[in-house]
Structures are given as structure tokens and as C-alpha cells.
Design an enzyme around this catalytic site. Sequence first.
Site, PDB file in Angstrom:
ATOM      1  N   SER A  51      37.739  48.288  -6.749  1.00 59.10           N
ATOM      2  CA  SER A  51      38.538  47.415  -5.895  1.00 59.10           C
ATOM      3  C   SER A  51      37.741  47.034  -4.653  1.00 59.10           C
ATOM      4  O   SER A  51      37.272  47.896  -3.909  1.00 59.10           O
ATOM      5  CB  SER A  51      39.829  48.134  -5.478  1.00 59.10           C
ATOM      6  N   LYS A  55      49.333  44.422  -1.719  1.00 62.10           N
ATOM      7  CA  LYS A  55      48.668  45.683  -2.059  1.00 62.10           C
ATOM      8  C   LYS A  55      47.227  45.719  -1.567  1.00 62.10           C
ATOM      9  O   LYS A  55      46.660  46.803  -1.358  1.00 62.10           O
ATOM     10  CB  LYS A  55      48.754  45.948  -3.561  1.00 62.10           C
ATOM     11  N   ALA A  72      38.600  43.477 -12.853  1.00 59.29           N
ATOM     12  CA  ALA A  72      37.931  42.579 -13.805  1.00 59.29           C
ATOM     13  C   ALA A  72      36.863  43.273 -14.632  1.00 59.29           C
ATOM     14  O   ALA A  72      36.716  43.001 -15.829  1.00 59.29           O
ATOM     15  CB  ALA A  72      37.335  41.394 -13.045  1.00 59.29           C
ATOM     16  N   ARG A  85      31.397  25.579  -8.749  1.00 58.18           N
ATOM     17  CA  ARG A  85      30.546  24.660  -7.979  1.00 58.18           C
ATOM     18  C   ARG A  85      29.052  24.930  -8.195  1.00 58.18           C
ATOM     19  O   ARG A  85      28.240  24.020  -8.106  1.00 58.18           O
ATOM     20  CB  ARG A  85      30.862  24.798  -6.483  1.00 58.18           C
ATOM     21  N   TYR A 118      28.820  38.382 -11.133  1.00 60.73           N
ATOM     22  CA  TYR A 118      30.133  39.026 -11.076  1.00 60.73           C
ATOM     23  C   TYR A 118      30.405  39.993 -12.223  1.00 60.73           C
ATOM     24  O   TYR A 118      31.106  40.986 -12.039  1.00 60.73           O
ATOM     25  CB  TYR A 118      31.227  37.956 -11.029  1.00 60.73           C
ATOM     26  N   GLU A 136      40.399  39.945  -0.149  1.00 63.91           N
ATOM     27  CA  GLU A 136      41.538  39.190   0.362  1.00 63.91           C
ATOM     28  C   GLU A 136      42.371  39.959   1.381  1.00 63.91           C
ATOM     29  O   GLU A 136      43.081  39.376   2.189  1.00 63.91           O
ATOM     30  CB  GLU A 136      42.441  38.756  -0.806  1.00 63.91           C
ATOM     31  N   PHE A 196      37.364  37.902 -12.107  1.00 61.31           N
ATOM     32  CA  PHE A 196      38.638  37.899 -12.822  1.00 61.31           C
ATOM     33  C   PHE A 196      38.791  36.636 -13.664  1.00 61.31           C
ATOM     34  O   PHE A 196      39.175  36.695 -14.838  1.00 61.31           O
ATOM     35  CB  PHE A 196      39.796  38.036 -11.841  1.00 61.31           C
ATOM     36  N   VAL A 213      34.832  38.266  -2.081  1.00 61.28           N
ATOM     37  CA  VAL A 213      35.956  38.085  -1.172  1.00 61.28           C
ATOM     38  C   VAL A 213      36.897  39.283  -1.260  1.00 61.28           C
ATOM     39  O   VAL A 213      37.339  39.657  -2.345  1.00 61.28           O
ATOM     40  CB  VAL A 213      36.724  36.795  -1.499  1.00 61.28           C
TER      41      VAL A 213
END
Length: 343
Positions: A254, A191, A140, A34, A51, A281, A14, A279
Amino acid sequence: MTNKSVCVLGGGSFGTALANIMAHNGHQVSQWMRNEQQVEEINLTGLNSRYLPNSPLHRELLATTNLEKAIYESDTILVSIPSKSFEDVMVRICPWLTAEKTLISTTKGFNPNRFELMSEILNRNGKTKKIGVLSGPNLAKEIAAGQLTGSVVASDCIEVRSQMIKLLKSPTFRVYESTDMTGVELAGALKNIYAIVCGLAKALQVGENTMAMIMTRSLAEMSRFAVHFGANPMTFLGLAGMGDLIATCSSPLSRNYRVGFSIGSGKALDQAITEIGEVAEGVNTLKMVVEESQKHDLYMPLAQGLYQLLFSGASLESLISSLMTGDQKWDVEFITQKESFNV
């Protein structure tokens, strides 16, 4: 609009998609991360292959590992760091902030150490009050592919809202504004829980009636929880609420949906998370939200059922059946009297 200097903190999908939009809009954009190999790849090849492997980046987008330089040279800082590292990164950059700099969180989640939103972490910086959050149905990979996308910037400061709208406005990306920072941010965090539930349900091949019921009752739980903490329930009818819920509960893009689908297909939680490689979340958010809902006596059968399934060995069937057997009375509780809120 005069060209701005912007820094995006984080090398994920994103943050990279947003950085690319702003670079295409002619702004000076640096992206801090990093990983030195990732920085080198972006700067040499114009790709973030981990990504966004199929999305060439603007040649003026500069990746860097020099955090201090990136902060010093930026007017606006988008913090696109996973929630588990968000606070640590904010502590690092605080000495280099000034009152003129704008801080925007794009992270959907809570501080894993306490019940605290990302905007609350931003507000503890002690230097600038120009704070906002960006959230919405923003997968994204679709943004990077140029699919039409809407998002919401929420802030108490009109200057912050106007600035973000201008920075990100493009033929394929539109930003709407809100003053309900709590509602927009809670919608984006909550969500993720229900995307896991929907992924689980889809793996069981439930019907569309069932999926529609799960999503609308999810929206009821989200708004019930958020209103208790000061959000406007109407926020949940917009892009940050219903829009984001639909996108994340329906799409294999997602991460949280994919976690749920994997578990519904018979995989263990740890295995599902490892295979995704990014990740999700919702798992961390679930623990925090269930704890808070119990503390404040908030009725959230789907979230509590998912918690029991993931961490206490309950069955998926019991989670789905909780919709049919739990306390229920009203469909849309915010058009009824307050004493009827238990749905």
C-alpha cells in the site's frame, strides 16, 4: 457473454492489472496513457515495467496515446486516473461519449479542487447515465500475480453492475455488487488516510493490540463521516470498507502505508512521497476530509491528529494518545441511539 470493447484510461498499476484480466477474458482492451515510451514498451515487450515489472501482460492488450480513438471504439470505459487529473481527462473525453457507453471509476480519492467524488465528476458528463465505481482490497501487484482477490462494483444501474461482474470475472478475481455508490466510494477514499496512520504506528513498533484498536477506530471514523453524506453504514462491513481498510493498513504494498511508515521512520512528508514514486491519495484526501469534518462538526480524532502531525508539527505520540484521551462512549455507534453517535 459477448466479447466487449473496453478502454482503461491510465497507465498505473491498478488500471493495468484490470486491463490484463479483461484481455485474458477475451475482450478487446485498449489502455490509454500519455507516456509514449510506456505505450511502446507495453506493445513491444508486454510489460509495464514502471508499475508491474514482474507481470507479463496479455498479448492482445493494446496500449495507445490516441484518446479519441480509444473512446470511440469502446463500450465500457474504466477511468483509472489519479484524482488530480481525473476531471481534466473527463472534460477531454466528453465530446466522444454516447448514451450507450458505460463509465466506471476505479480512482480512490476526491476532486482536489472541491469536495467531490469521482462518480460525481462522471455524472457531469451529460451524455451517459451508465455510471459505476469499482473499489475494494485490490493491491495491484497481488492481482497481477494471480492472488485471489474480491472487489465491489457499485451502481444504481443493474446493467452496469452485471456488465462489470462479467467483464472481470476470473478464477482469481471476483466482483460483488452494491447499490451504495456513495458508501463504496467514500470507503475507498477514506481508508487511505488511516493506512498512513497505521504505517506510522508500525514504524514505532506498536503492539498488535494497538494496531487492532487503530484499525477499528478508523473504521468508526470512516463510517461516521460517510453516513453523514448519505452512505449506508453496513457497506463498511464489506470488502469496500473493512476489507480494503485491512489490506491497506497492513501491507507494505500500500502506497499510503509506505508513506506513513517512512514518516514514522523519521523522513519528511515530501521525501516519503518522492521515494515511493507513485501517487499516495491519502495525503490529499486528508486535507479535504478534515476540512469537511470541521465544517459539519464530525468527530474524527485520528484524521485530525494526522493532519496536525503532517502539517502543524504535532508529535506522533500525541496522535496515538488521542485514542486514549478523547471523548468516547460507544463502541459501535450505529446500533445505539442517534444522540449517542459521538464516540
